[in-house]
Motif scaffolding. Sequence first.
Motif, mmCIF file in Angstrom:
data_model
loop_
_atom_site.group_PDB
_atom_site.id
_atom_site.type_symbol
_atom_site.label_atom_id
_atom_site.label_comp_id
_atom_site.label_asym_id
_atom_site.label_seq_id
_atom_site.Cartn_x
_atom_site.Cartn_y
_atom_site.Cartn_z
ATOM 1 N N THR A 47 0.837 -1.176 0.000
ATOM 2 C CA THR A 47 0.000 0.000 0.000
ATOM 3 C C THR A 47 0.877 1.233 0.000
ATOM 4 O O THR A 47 2.075 1.148 0.287
ATOM 5 C CB THR A 47 -0.947 0.006 1.226
ATOM 6 N N GLN A 57 -6.984 3.015 4.575
ATOM 7 C CA GLN A 57 -7.329 1.663 5.002
ATOM 8 C C GLN A 57 -7.602 0.791 3.789
ATOM 9 O O GLN A 57 -8.238 1.225 2.825
ATOM 10 C CB GLN A 57 -8.570 1.699 5.899
ATOM 11 N N ASP A 58 -7.094 -0.426 3.839
ATOM 12 C CA ASP A 58 -7.280 -1.367 2.741
ATOM 13 C C ASP A 58 -7.408 -2.755 3.355
ATOM 14 O O ASP A 58 -6.405 -3.389 3.688
ATOM 15 C CB ASP A 58 -6.088 -1.288 1.783
ATOM 16 N N GLN A 59 -8.623 -3.200 3.534
ATOM 17 C CA GLN A 59 -8.932 -4.502 4.140
ATOM 18 C C GLN A 59 -8.263 -4.612 5.507
ATOM 19 O O GLN A 59 -8.604 -3.836 6.393
ATOM 20 C CB GLN A 59 -8.511 -5.626 3.185
ATOM 21 N N ARG A 60 -7.314 -5.526 5.699
ATOM 22 C CA ARG A 60 -6.705 -5.679 7.032
ATOM 23 C C ARG A 60 -5.605 -4.660 7.315
ATOM 24 O O ARG A 60 -5.056 -4.624 8.414
ATOM 25 C CB ARG A 60 -6.141 -7.091 7.181
ATOM 26 N N THR A 62 -4.008 -0.870 7.703
ATOM 27 C CA THR A 62 -4.270 0.535 7.968
ATOM 28 C C THR A 62 -2.946 1.271 8.020
ATOM 29 O O THR A 62 -2.036 0.858 8.757
ATOM 30 C CB THR A 62 -5.006 0.730 9.302
ATOM 31 N N ASP A 78 -5.704 -8.821 12.707
ATOM 32 C CA ASP A 78 -5.883 -10.272 12.636
ATOM 33 C C ASP A 78 -4.702 -10.931 11.902
ATOM 34 O O ASP A 78 -4.858 -11.616 10.889
ATOM 35 C CB ASP A 78 -7.208 -10.601 11.937
ATOM 36 N N ASP A 83 1.471 -13.731 7.034
ATOM 37 C CA ASP A 83 1.961 -12.351 7.073
ATOM 38 C C ASP A 83 3.429 -12.280 7.498
ATOM 39 O O ASP A 83 4.038 -11.204 7.431
ATOM 40 C CB ASP A 83 1.115 -11.502 8.041
#
Lengths: 110, 112
Positions: A47, A57-60, A62, A78, A83
């Motif tokens: 991002t 913000q983009d899905q999970r 920030t 989460d 990840d």
Amino acid sequence: GEDVEQSLFLSVREGDSSVINCTYTDSSSTYLYWYKQEPGAGLQLLTYIFSNMDMKQDQRLTVLLNKKDKHLSLRIADTQTGDSAIYFCAERYNFNKFYFGSGTKLNVKP
Amino acid sequence: DVKVTQSSRYLVKRTGEKVFLECVQDMDHENMFWYRQDPGLGLRLIYFSYDVKMKEKGDIPEGYSVSREKKERFSLILESASTNQTSMYLCASSSRVAETQYFGPGTRLLVL
């Protein structure tokens, strides 16, 4: 615009939130980025945020930008074992110049 | 889909050898970059090119040269490889006005 600093390691438990921090020095930076690097691979853009924004913000994911303190953070909600990777912060401060931090190795424990 | 490819994933060379690392992008990007990545140091820019036959030195150009004869291809040359050039080399490209760069998978070079 050459000093982009990140802590080297972060360890979290699966399901928790991860917050990776970055500080930069050049106030004329136009864009700031987060890249992810998995073992043996190149960098994948996660991002980016334009310097006149405070949050994205983009899905999970920030991204928070505090331009006054020259502080950028990436929050992963989460957090999953997938990840686990090295996360690089980068700034673009003129047309063709990008500076990267040293990377934060995120370890996600099951 | 955006694609940047590098000629080798792993390379082993001897001190003093001439080494060529090749990068190809299929997005018609004007800008191409070579970085090296070392643990704890992040990515450091070696050279970049903003057009065919045009190049500019980055932060650590010593011991390296580059060639850009075609828009899609950017080569990094180590004229006489040395052990301190053992590293991961990453190529990237971007369009002239793009906000970001796209990276290749990297070439891990070991100089013995």
